[in-house]
Design a protein around this motif. Structure first.
Motif, mmCIF file in Angstrom:
data_model
loop_
_atom_site.group_PDB
_atom_site.id
_atom_site.type_symbol
_atom_site.label_atom_id
_atom_site.label_comp_id
_atom_site.label_asym_id
_atom_site.label_seq_id
_atom_site.Cartn_x
_atom_site.Cartn_y
_atom_site.Cartn_z
ATOM 1 N N GLU A 149 36.029 -0.078 48.591
ATOM 2 C CA GLU A 149 35.699 0.396 47.444
ATOM 3 C C GLU A 149 34.774 -0.324 46.733
ATOM 4 O O GLU A 149 33.536 0.154 46.156
ATOM 5 C CB GLU A 149 37.103 0.707 46.461
ATOM 6 C CG GLU A 149 38.011 1.602 46.920
ATOM 7 C CD GLU A 149 37.500 3.031 46.951
ATOM 8 O OE1 GLU A 149 36.754 3.422 46.058
ATOM 9 O OE2 GLU A 149 37.845 3.936 47.703
ATOM 10 N N GLU A 153 31.230 1.402 45.343
ATOM 11 C CA GLU A 153 31.250 1.760 43.735
ATOM 12 C C GLU A 153 30.084 0.919 43.428
ATOM 13 O O GLU A 153 30.287 0.028 42.510
ATOM 14 C CB GLU A 153 32.372 1.238 43.074
ATOM 15 C CG GLU A 153 33.826 2.121 43.483
ATOM 16 C CD GLU A 153 33.626 3.503 42.635
ATOM 17 O OE1 GLU A 153 32.775 3.869 41.930
ATOM 18 O OE2 GLU A 153 34.951 4.076 42.818
ATOM 19 N N ASP A 155 27.620 1.810 41.175
ATOM 20 C CA ASP A 155 27.112 1.973 39.738
ATOM 21 C C ASP A 155 28.090 1.386 38.679
ATOM 22 O O ASP A 155 27.964 1.831 37.544
ATOM 23 C CB ASP A 155 26.665 3.554 39.643
ATOM 24 C CG ASP A 155 28.323 4.252 39.996
ATOM 25 O OD1 ASP A 155 29.239 3.691 40.476
ATOM 26 O OD2 ASP A 155 28.438 5.322 39.508
ATOM 27 N N ASP A 156 29.119 0.780 39.025
ATOM 28 C CA ASP A 156 29.939 0.289 38.018
ATOM 29 C C ASP A 156 30.316 -1.379 38.222
ATOM 30 O O ASP A 156 31.282 -1.808 38.901
ATOM 31 C CB ASP A 156 31.310 0.906 38.000
ATOM 32 C CG ASP A 156 32.068 0.471 36.942
ATOM 33 O OD1 ASP A 156 32.251 -0.501 36.375
ATOM 34 O OD2 ASP A 156 32.961 1.459 36.378
ATOM 35 N N LEU A 159 33.741 -2.630 37.615
ATOM 36 C CA LEU A 159 34.858 -2.061 38.557
ATOM 37 C C LEU A 159 34.754 -3.073 39.565
ATOM 38 O O LEU A 159 35.673 -3.774 40.180
ATOM 39 C CB LEU A 159 34.760 -0.813 38.764
ATOM 40 C CG LEU A 159 35.600 -0.446 40.129
ATOM 41 C CD1 LEU A 159 37.239 -0.655 39.735
ATOM 42 C CD2 LEU A 159 35.468 1.141 40.357
ATOM 43 N N GLY A 439 35.779 11.804 29.649
ATOM 44 C CA GLY A 439 35.280 11.923 30.690
ATOM 45 C C GLY A 439 35.780 11.636 31.905
ATOM 46 O O GLY A 439 35.303 12.167 33.257
ATOM 47 N N ASP A 440 36.868 10.892 32.080
ATOM 48 C CA ASP A 440 37.753 10.563 33.323
ATOM 49 C C ASP A 440 38.357 11.663 33.857
ATOM 50 O O ASP A 440 38.811 12.686 32.881
ATOM 51 C CB ASP A 440 38.778 9.420 32.896
ATOM 52 C CG ASP A 440 38.094 8.142 32.851
ATOM 53 O OD1 ASP A 440 37.078 7.708 32.916
ATOM 54 O OD2 ASP A 440 39.062 7.126 32.560
ATOM 55 N N LEU A 441 38.785 11.627 35.156
ATOM 56 C CA LEU A 441 39.479 12.974 35.649
ATOM 57 C C LEU A 441 40.724 12.736 35.057
ATOM 58 O O LEU A 441 41.645 11.953 34.866
ATOM 59 C CB LEU A 441 39.698 12.767 37.096
ATOM 60 C CG LEU A 441 38.610 13.179 38.182
ATOM 61 C CD1 LEU A 441 38.674 12.996 39.407
ATOM 62 C CD2 LEU A 441 38.031 14.686 37.683
ATOM 63 N N ARG A 485 38.647 17.529 32.506
ATOM 64 C CA ARG A 485 38.356 15.768 32.253
ATOM 65 C C ARG A 485 39.083 15.376 31.086
ATOM 66 O O ARG A 485 39.125 16.323 30.048
ATOM 67 C CB ARG A 485 36.766 15.510 32.230
ATOM 68 C CG ARG A 485 36.253 15.569 33.621
ATOM 69 C CD ARG A 485 34.793 15.717 33.658
ATOM 70 N NE ARG A 485 34.326 15.948 34.900
ATOM 71 C CZ ARG A 485 33.964 15.032 35.875
ATOM 72 N NH1 ARG A 485 34.180 13.668 35.476
ATOM 73 N NH2 ARG A 485 33.504 15.601 37.064
ATOM 74 N N LEU A 501 53.376 9.715 35.016
ATOM 75 C CA LEU A 501 53.495 10.658 35.968
ATOM 76 C C LEU A 501 52.405 11.362 36.559
ATOM 77 O O LEU A 501 51.585 11.877 35.838
ATOM 78 C CB LEU A 501 54.360 12.061 35.255
ATOM 79 C CG LEU A 501 55.897 11.946 35.108
ATOM 80 C CD1 LEU A 501 56.155 11.293 33.724
ATOM 81 C CD2 LEU A 501 56.276 13.332 34.880
#
Lengths: 536, 536
Positions: A149, A153, A155-156, A159, A439-441, A485, A501
């Motif tokens: 990952e 990844e 662009d971050d 992270l 904006g997160d999923l 989102r 959950l």
């Protein structure tokens, strides 16, 4: 009915007790030996860290119990409870929803200790233990996934930093061996990941006192520390881990280390089954056990290994090591046979032969019969001695072969990706962290168990607070209903514990439990009507 | 921006396309190659059945993608959707809840097919597929656990019979190889289980038409059938599997075979992502693909392997085999390079070299370049050819070593017991079966999705019916609340589908969702007041 000896636990203590009983009770028609273990294999702990790099075949570090113990009846079950009055052990159900009872004449407790992260906020949820094969495989999978990952990844940077930082807490033998193997593995495979600059990798060992390896002489500990440092491990002494979140290790000093990989080898507690027994306990909840290895005040209950507090003739306590457990096993087997057939009993006394710890890449430290050895020679001794101690010639052959192939093959990179639990989980956050951002999923629904959050949204005039929520309240349900989102950010105001959950699980339940669905529809409706309320 | 070629799928088609592209595009600075695969390894399908017995190291039957493809960017992700208009592939989130978009200039679809048990009641819940490494490991774990449980469940002959009966549905290459390996494994390890009489073991191959192995000549199929029969497999021809429950395989004739192990190699469907694309489809939902391997009506979308319907020059269709997929891969790579750099295109034509299938224990059948071979020679060819086709010298060496050690070591018995899903599951029952019985441990709550049940209790005057329940209703909640044994029996009246919640999961939810708890308290209260109602 033949007399039955029931042994609980599949570690060094339990397995070697069953082995010694098999030898002592030559004819199996006279007695029955039953071993209850939750796995169908015996883990050879000293080699467990090698699973991280896959140097040894993943199943070769363990031995199937059924191959070791030819005359013992093996129950691969969890022990649910022990009834000392009725002299039965109750095990968990197998394929059939019925508890299984195993009556015993003699009971050997060899249940060891359990990893226990309680009292350290966030560790139960986010720290990885390292005690059994499942833990080792999970860590290996996690490392491979983190590297994969980090490589994409791009662009971050935040992270990426978390993914490429690996922290191990606890500088005893176990923590040192894990950090050495982990460090060797990630650094040797990193060049296979084009997107990763190897200089971005950080491996950190956190240790609470002023020197690592308290088990051995200071000179060996310093040697080990030098080796680790040279290979790129940051050894941080007098540094205590206090809490963890999904993205940070939180130190007692207040410092936060951004990481997605936190292994903790530190805390161990008495086994809950030992805890529940009305028998005399000593330090750390261990069973008070005589030199004969009978638990104090009992005639037919025996204890060996880490769950027993055994006084040696010189008044000191037997340390919790494999070499002590295996020797206790032969004493307890002798004494049980004496109790069954008559004969003299033996008393456990053993001084220990030494200690060894691997440091990865052809290096180790060892104290053997008083001599201190370090470097290549210690590593060679480590391999030779443990290879010979590994039970079974087949296993030894396979391991020797793997070690030979490992000399010229690169480390294996297969990620078995063992199904991580997809159900209801718990998550811990520290003040200032975001549970999710606008904006997160929207993939999960959250219920607050303790702590407070603030819900904010960006607007034309900057960020505005929509609501504050506390214990017992839900958030994140809008994204679930609309499959969209997040339309707000949820920030943690205090130390926060959440129940989380997954969307899929919740959707199935909501579709089939009308009351549950209605209550969330009501909640969503209420929040929609209050523009300042918590739409998240 | 460099032109980017995105390949979807980590099987033979996808991996060999990326390999051929790496060779053709000598300098990686000109082009970017991206491969998206849901696992980080390539599965060498022909050797997958060997995972059952553990002959080969569990990770040696697969190759890490990153070792095979040195110049390809590898994304270990699920593909969520493909947007042909915008020319992007959207992949599932990694550690961060954000969808990832990968723009492409050329797209290669190599997604294969998926196992699809829909339309066969109970198979999605209770049949085990055999397609990837996870399936093979799960089957191995299940077999070892079934034997261990059969050895100790000595008071329930019905359960024992179920545990010792192993059924495989589908007599093509895949089903035959699985049943041969499964049969060898359970029969060779059974003597290690004292409680099992080897004569009680049944291994059954269910096949719908009048001969197995329709892929090869009738004489070879007969040879295979003889070998299997001699080794103890019951080969049942013209026998169609119609449904499954947790304890039975239900045949079209109405016969029910009691078993806890049902492997089905039969149904495969188009990949849902291919299904969702607005592109021309042929038979079985496969993409209509020209001999150039471009999908009809597109300029930059290509397809290879089982998801493509490719017409050969003689008008027939390319069969879904690895040897065809790998040759399609080199054609598609050539044609993509031609599209990028200019040059002539190639057309796919290949007749196939032959077919081979292993029958376990030193036996196989093969048709190679028109010649029929069977027995030991075919087995030797099988091993030699596939060993050479396995990508990577390291893997070949490890496999050859494992095969050598296997000659004198007994089969491995370690059960990795990969965490089975503990969350909400579905269960299927057929009329007359009991969901649970009075006296069973109450460990789950059930919600009826479709079908009817009858709740009965034994009393002084025999069995009395307390209630009937249908779709949308719950049962089993009393045992959850009181943590006790079932006080009634629930019998299935029709074909029944249930949603099943483990006690633990439900307890956490009920403790934190007051509406849910109240609705179950109300239900329990209502049932307690009606003596004839459904207390279960």
């Amino acid at each position: 009915m033949k007399p039955r000896i029931v042994v609980l636990g599949g570690g060094f203590g339990g397995v070697y007790t069953a082995l010694a009983l098999e030898k002592a009770l030559a004819s199996r028609d006279d007695y029955e030996i039953v071993l209850v273990s939750k796995e169908n294999y015996f883990v050879f702990q000293p080699m467990l860290p090698e699973v991280i790099s896959g140097t040894i075949g993943l199943t070769d570090v363990v031995s199937p119990l059924r191959r070791l113990l030819r005359r013992t009846e093996i129950h691969v079950r969890e022990v649910e409870s022990i009834d000392l009055q009725r002299q039965v052990v109750i095990t968990s159900p197998g394929f059939k929803p019925h508890a299984h009872e195993i009556p015993y004449d003699h009971l050997v407790l060899a249940l060891g200790t359990v990893t226990d992260f309680r009292g350290l906020p966030g560790l139960p949820e986010h720290a990885m233990p390292f005690k059994n094969l499942g833990d080792a495989l999970a860590l290996r999978s996690h490392l491979i996934r983190a590297l994969a990952e980090a490589a994409i990844e791009d662009d971050d940077p935040e992270l990426r930093r978390q993914l490429l930082t690996f922290a191990v807490a606890g500088g005893g033998f176990s923590g040192v061996e894990v950090v050495a193997e982990l460090n060797d593995f990630v650094r040797s495979v990193a060049p296979s990941y084009h997107g990763i600059d190897p200089r971005d990798i950080r491996v950190i060992l956190l240790h609470a006192t002023e020197r690592i390896l308290p088990e051995v002489a200071p000179s060996l500990a310093l040697f080990a520390q030098d080796i680790l440092t040279k290979r790129g491990v940051e050894v941080r002494l007098q540094t205590r881990l206090q809490a963890a979140t999904g993205t940070e290790a939180v130190l007692a000093s207040g410092e936060r280390i951004p990481t997605r990989t936190l292994v903790s080898t530190v805390p161990s507690s008495p086994h809950p089954l030992i805890d529940a027994l009305a028998l005399p306990k000593g330090r750390n909840g261990r069973l008070l056990t005589s030199g004969r290895l009978a638990v104090d005040g009992t005639q037919n209950v025996w204890a060996v290994g880490d769950c027993a507090q055994i006084a040696l003739p010189d008044g000191s306590l037997a340390p919790p090591t494999a070499q002590h457990a295996t020797r206790q096993a032969s004493v307890v087997a002798h004494n049980i046979v004496a109790a069954l057939r008559g004969g003299t009993t033996r008393t456990f006394e053993f001084k220990g032969l030494g200690k060894m710890g691997a440091l990865g890449h052809h290096s180790a430290v060892a104290e053997i019969l008083g001599a201190k050895v370090s470097g290549f020679l210690a590593w060679w001794l480590w391999r030779t001695i443990y290879l010979m101690k590994m039970p079974g010639w087949g296993r030894r052959l396979k391991i020797a072969t793997s070690w030979t192939l490992d000399l010229f093959l690169p480390p294996d990179l297969v990620n078995l990706s063992l199904g991580s639990s997809q159900g209801v989980t718990r998550e811990h956050f520290e003040p200032g962290q975001d549970v999710f951002r606008e904006g997160d999923l929207g993939d999960r629904l959250y219920i607050i168990l303790s702590g407070d959050v603030q819900i904010t949204r960006r607007g034309a005039e900057g960020e505005s607070t929509l609501a504050r929520l506390g214990a017992g309240q839900c958030f994140g349900e809008m994204a679930l209903v609309n499959m969209t989102r997040r339309n707000a950010t949820v920030r943690c105001l205090s130390s926060l514990d959440l129940l989380s959950l997954p969307k899929k699980e919740f959707a199935v339940l909501a579709a089939n439990l009308p009351d549950l669905r209605r209550s969330f529809e009501r909640l969503a409706g209420e929040r929609a009507q209050q523009p300042t309320a918590s739409r998240a």
